[in-house]
Motif scaffolding. Structure first.
Motif, PDB file in Angstrom:
ATOM      1  N   CYS A  16     -66.149 -25.260  34.000  1.00 32.26           N
ATOM      2  CA  CYS A  16     -67.462 -25.219  34.649  1.00 32.26           C
ATOM      3  C   CYS A  16     -67.364 -24.555  36.020  1.00 32.26           C
ATOM      4  O   CYS A  16     -68.259 -23.811  36.424  1.00 32.26           O
ATOM      5  N   TYR A  67     -77.468 -18.391  31.249  1.00 32.22           N
ATOM      6  CA  TYR A  67     -76.278 -19.222  31.334  1.00 32.22           C
ATOM      7  C   TYR A  67     -75.041 -18.346  31.407  1.00 32.22           C
ATOM      8  O   TYR A  67     -74.837 -17.475  30.564  1.00 32.22           O
ATOM      9  N   ARG A  68     -74.241 -18.568  32.433  1.00 27.72           N
ATOM     10  CA  ARG A  68     -72.927 -17.923  32.494  1.00 27.72           C
ATOM     11  C   ARG A  68     -71.961 -18.828  31.751  1.00 27.72           C
ATOM     12  O   ARG A  68     -71.817 -20.000  32.069  1.00 27.72           O
ATOM     13  N   PHE A  69     -71.301 -18.253  30.776  1.00 27.89           N
ATOM     14  CA  PHE A  69     -70.516 -19.026  29.826  1.00 27.89           C
ATOM     15  C   PHE A  69     -69.034 -18.731  30.026  1.00 27.89           C
ATOM     16  O   PHE A  69     -68.610 -17.573  30.015  1.00 27.89           O
ATOM     17  N   ALA A 103     -69.875 -17.493  20.499  1.00 33.19           N
ATOM     18  CA  ALA A 103     -69.173 -16.957  21.674  1.00 33.19           C
ATOM     19  C   ALA A 103     -67.691 -17.293  21.617  1.00 33.19           C
ATOM     20  O   ALA A 103     -66.842 -16.459  21.948  1.00 33.19           O
ATOM     21  N   ALA A 152     -65.267 -25.109  26.966  1.00 26.65           N
ATOM     22  CA  ALA A 152     -66.308 -24.094  27.131  1.00 26.65           C
ATOM     23  C   ALA A 152     -67.418 -24.712  27.970  1.00 26.65           C
ATOM     24  O   ALA A 152     -67.838 -25.841  27.718  1.00 26.65           O
ATOM     25  N   CYS A 153     -67.869 -23.992  28.958  1.00 28.23           N
ATOM     26  CA  CYS A 153     -68.901 -24.525  29.845  1.00 28.23           C
ATOM     27  C   CYS A 153     -69.970 -23.464  30.092  1.00 28.23           C
ATOM     28  O   CYS A 153     -69.664 -22.280  30.258  1.00 28.23           O
ATOM     29  N   ALA A 154     -71.208 -23.900  30.082  1.00 30.08           N
ATOM     30  CA  ALA A 154     -72.339 -23.025  30.390  1.00 30.08           C
ATOM     31  C   ALA A 154     -72.977 -23.506  31.688  1.00 30.08           C
ATOM     32  O   ALA A 154     -73.337 -24.675  31.820  1.00 30.08           O
ATOM     33  N   VAL A 199     -72.802 -21.289  21.175  1.00 34.69           N
ATOM     34  CA  VAL A 199     -71.477 -21.623  21.695  1.00 34.69           C
ATOM     35  C   VAL A 199     -70.406 -21.269  20.675  1.00 34.69           C
ATOM     36  O   VAL A 199     -69.387 -20.652  21.004  1.00 34.69           O
ATOM     37  N   LEU A 247     -74.941 -15.755  28.264  1.00 35.41           N
ATOM     38  CA  LEU A 247     -75.801 -16.027  27.127  1.00 35.41           C
ATOM     39  C   LEU A 247     -77.189 -16.358  27.636  1.00 35.41           C
ATOM     40  O   LEU A 247     -77.348 -16.905  28.726  1.00 35.41           O
ATOM     41  N   LEU A 252     -78.891 -21.503  24.431  1.00 37.98           N
ATOM     42  CA  LEU A 252     -78.106 -22.691  24.735  1.00 37.98           C
ATOM     43  C   LEU A 252     -78.974 -23.898  25.030  1.00 37.98           C
ATOM     44  O   LEU A 252     -78.518 -25.024  24.924  1.00 37.98           O
ATOM     45  N   ALA A 312     -67.251 -20.958  35.347  1.00 37.20           N
ATOM     46  CA  ALA A 312     -68.585 -20.459  34.983  1.00 37.20           C
ATOM     47  C   ALA A 312     -69.471 -20.299  36.213  1.00 37.20           C
ATOM     48  O   ALA A 312     -70.313 -19.409  36.271  1.00 37.20           O
TER      49      ALA A 312
END
Length: 260
Positions: free
Chosen positions: A234, A105-107, A66, A96-98, A63, A18, A23, A237
């Protein structure tokens, strides 16, 4: 630092990227990991496909979108009632972690299992006396979510932990399970009873230097904040981990067919 948490259930890593602005909106420091633990309502049709996914409306829009997009790809075995496939409702727990990667951001979304939804406290409270003394415990809890949205505890078994604090741990777990209410799973528009088995761990890294319950609670809150960087979603991610642990709902009629 001491912390109480639920051991993860089924795990599924789903990666997407994303943009940073989506985010970072409303954040003072967009460079930090952002961890969201939540649940999503899943309307499942009689073929086991997710017809609709509804995430927590309090999550940031990027978030929530997604999560719902990913959840709509999940598949289950056809839910059955009296030997016939029917539609129904279950609730998925997830992290869920960004993580910031190259200006974006890798989500990652980590599926934690499905079953009834608990609208009460997210974690049991670490008993202050056990925390101060640096005790840790691992406890297996079995309970049922009834059709009226209440929880009925069947069994609490201690695998580790000082006997002197068992009563305090038990009280903490009972208070946690009875906090708030549950949204039971449904089959063909009717609520059903679901049996749950969940390991709960109270982890301490030694005797705490706090001298009061309020200080112990504050320290536990800080511990959870620090734990975000070590959270599996995380780490996924950030490309550091991709593991699976399994099963919370013992007899849920909604059996996931997707895998890592």
């Amino acid at each position: 630092m001491p912390i109480a948490y639920l051991k993860p259930a089924a795990a599924l890593a789903l990666l997407s990227v994303l943009s940073t602005p989506a985010l970072a909106e409303g954040k003072d420091d967009a460079s930090k990991l952002m961890l969201f633990s939540s649940k999503v309502k899943l309307d499942v049709d009689n073929a086991g496909q997710v017809a609709a996914a509804t995430a927590d409306s309090t999550l940031p829009e990027a978030v929530r979108s997604a999560i719902e997009t990913s959840a709509r790809r999940w598949r289950f075995s056809p839910p059955m009632r009296d030997g016939h496939p029917v539609a129904g409702v279950t609730y998925a727990r997830l992290d869920a972690c960004a993580a910031p990667v190259d200006g974006q951001y890798r989500f990652a979304i980590k599926f934690r299992g499905n079953g009834p939804a608990h609208d009460g406290n997210r974690f049991p409270l670490f008993p202050a006396q056990a925390m101060i003394r640096g005790d840790s415990a691992r406890v297996k809890v079995e309970y049922r979510v009834m059709t009226d949205g209440t929880a009925l505890i069947d069994d609490i078994q201690f695998e580790t932990g000082a006997t002197a604090y068992h009563r305090q741990y038990r009280q903490s777990i009972e208070t946690w399970l009875k906090s708030g209410s549950y949204r039971p799973e449904q089959l063909d528009g009717q609520p059903v009873v679901t049996r749950i088995s969940v390991p709960v761990e109270f982890i301490s890294d030694g005797k705490s230097k706090v001298s009061s319950k309020s200080e112990a609670i504050a320290q536990a809150a800080q511990s959870r904040k620090d734990q975000a960087a070590r959270n599996e979603s995380c780490e996924i991610a950030m490309g550091l981990r991709d593991t699976a642990d399994r099963q919370v709902a013992i007899d849920s009629p909604f059996k996931p067919t997707f895998t890592n």
